[in-house]
Design a protein around this motif. Structure first.
Motif, short mmCIF file in Angstrom:
data_model
loop_
_atom_site.label_atom_id
_atom_site.label_comp_id
_atom_site.label_asym_id
_atom_site.label_seq_id
_atom_site.Cartn_x
_atom_site.Cartn_y
_atom_site.Cartn_z
N ALA A 72 28.89 -8.83 -51.07
CA ALA A 72 28.26 -10.04 -51.59
C ALA A 72 29.15 -11.28 -51.44
CB ALA A 72 27.83 -9.87 -53.03
N LYS A 73 29.94 -11.29 -50.36
CA LYS A 73 30.77 -12.46 -50.07
C LYS A 73 30.06 -13.44 -49.15
CE LYS A 73 34.34 -10.90 -52.33
NZ LYS A 73 34.80 -11.54 -53.55
N LEU A 74 28.93 -12.99 -48.57
CA LEU A 74 28.10 -13.84 -47.72
C LEU A 74 26.66 -13.79 -48.21
CD1 LEU A 74 29.35 -12.73 -44.18
CD2 LEU A 74 29.84 -14.90 -45.28
N THR A 75 25.97 -14.91 -48.09
CA THR A 75 24.55 -14.92 -48.45
C THR A 75 23.75 -14.32 -47.30
OG1 THR A 75 24.14 -17.09 -47.46
CG2 THR A 75 24.86 -17.05 -49.78
N ASP A 76 22.48 -14.05 -47.55
CA ASP A 76 21.59 -13.52 -46.51
C ASP A 76 21.53 -14.46 -45.31
OD1 ASP A 76 21.01 -11.39 -48.20
OD2 ASP A 76 19.09 -12.23 -48.85
N GLU A 77 21.44 -15.75 -45.57
CA GLU A 77 21.35 -16.74 -44.51
C GLU A 77 22.63 -16.80 -43.69
OE1 GLU A 77 20.70 -17.52 -47.80
OE2 GLU A 77 18.51 -17.41 -47.63
N GLN A 78 23.77 -16.77 -44.37
CA GLN A 78 25.05 -16.82 -43.68
C GLN A 78 25.24 -15.58 -42.81
OE1 GLN A 78 27.44 -17.26 -47.18
NE2 GLN A 78 27.80 -19.44 -46.82
N TYR A 79 24.87 -14.43 -43.36
CA TYR A 79 24.99 -13.18 -42.61
C TYR A 79 24.13 -13.22 -41.35
CZ TYR A 79 24.70 -8.23 -41.44
OH TYR A 79 24.73 -7.03 -40.78
N ALA A 80 22.90 -13.67 -41.49
CA ALA A 80 21.99 -13.76 -40.35
C ALA A 80 22.54 -14.72 -39.30
CB ALA A 80 20.60 -14.20 -40.81
N GLU A 81 23.04 -15.86 -39.73
CA GLU A 81 23.59 -16.85 -38.80
C GLU A 81 24.81 -16.31 -38.07
OE1 GLU A 81 25.19 -21.48 -38.78
OE2 GLU A 81 24.96 -20.43 -40.70
N LEU A 82 25.71 -15.67 -38.79
CA LEU A 82 26.93 -15.15 -38.17
C LEU A 82 26.64 -14.01 -37.20
CD1 LEU A 82 29.36 -15.18 -41.23
CD2 LEU A 82 29.47 -16.64 -39.20
N THR A 83 25.75 -13.11 -37.57
CA THR A 83 25.44 -12.00 -36.67
C THR A 83 24.73 -12.51 -35.42
OG1 THR A 83 23.45 -11.48 -37.96
CG2 THR A 83 25.41 -10.18 -38.41
N GLU A 84 23.89 -13.52 -35.57
CA GLU A 84 23.23 -14.11 -34.40
C GLU A 84 24.25 -14.77 -33.48
OE1 GLU A 84 19.99 -17.60 -33.31
OE2 GLU A 84 19.93 -16.68 -35.30
N MET A 85 25.17 -15.55 -34.06
CA MET A 85 26.22 -16.19 -33.26
C MET A 85 27.07 -15.14 -32.55
SD MET A 85 27.71 -19.20 -35.74
CE MET A 85 29.01 -19.66 -34.61
N LEU A 86 27.42 -14.10 -33.27
CA LEU A 86 28.28 -13.05 -32.70
C LEU A 86 27.56 -12.33 -31.57
CD1 LEU A 86 31.02 -11.70 -33.02
CD2 LEU A 86 29.99 -10.15 -34.65
N ASN A 87 26.28 -12.03 -31.76
CA ASN A 87 25.51 -11.35 -30.71
C ASN A 87 25.41 -12.20 -29.45
OD1 ASN A 87 25.11 -9.04 -32.23
ND2 ASN A 87 23.17 -9.76 -33.06
N LYS A 88 25.20 -13.49 -29.62
CA LYS A 88 25.11 -14.40 -28.47
C LYS A 88 26.46 -14.49 -27.74
CE LYS A 88 21.40 -17.37 -30.08
NZ LYS A 88 21.03 -18.71 -30.56
N LYS A 89 27.53 -14.54 -28.50
CA LYS A 89 28.86 -14.68 -27.91
C LYS A 89 29.28 -13.41 -27.17
CE LYS A 89 32.71 -17.12 -27.59
NZ LYS A 89 32.78 -18.44 -27.07
N THR A 90 29.00 -12.26 -27.75
CA THR A 90 29.42 -11.01 -27.14
C THR A 90 28.53 -10.61 -25.96
OG1 THR A 90 28.20 -9.71 -28.79
CG2 THR A 90 30.55 -10.11 -29.20
N SER A 91 27.31 -11.11 -25.91
CA SER A 91 26.42 -10.77 -24.80
C SER A 91 26.57 -11.75 -23.64
CB SER A 91 24.96 -10.73 -25.26
OG SER A 91 24.53 -12.01 -25.65
N ALA A 92 27.23 -12.86 -23.88
CA ALA A 92 27.41 -13.88 -22.82
C ALA A 92 28.51 -13.51 -21.86
CB ALA A 92 27.71 -15.23 -23.46
#
Length: 53
Positions: free
Chosen positions: A33-53
């Motif tokens: 519970a150190k990240l909100t649902d929105e923050q988690y979604a944003e970070l995982t999306e950013m990470l997925n885009k970065k690692t797939s690029a």
């Protein structure tokens, strides 16, 4: 560390390409519970885009 600071730190790491093990850490932060649902979604999306690029 508050959630905004933690989120910004993770964003900075993703932008710099320092993503080794970051997905697991983000999951742990979210489970602790150190990240909100929105923050988690944003970070995982950013990470997925970065690692797939």
């Amino acid at each position: 560390m508050d959630t905004i600071t933690l989120c910004n730190t993770c964003k900075r790491l993703i932008k710099r390409g320092r993503t080794d093990g970051l997905a697991k850490k983000i999951d742990i932060f979210y489970a602790a519970a150190k990240l909100t649902d929105e923050q988690y979604a944003e970070l995982t999306e950013m990470l997925n885009k970065k690692t797939s690029a």
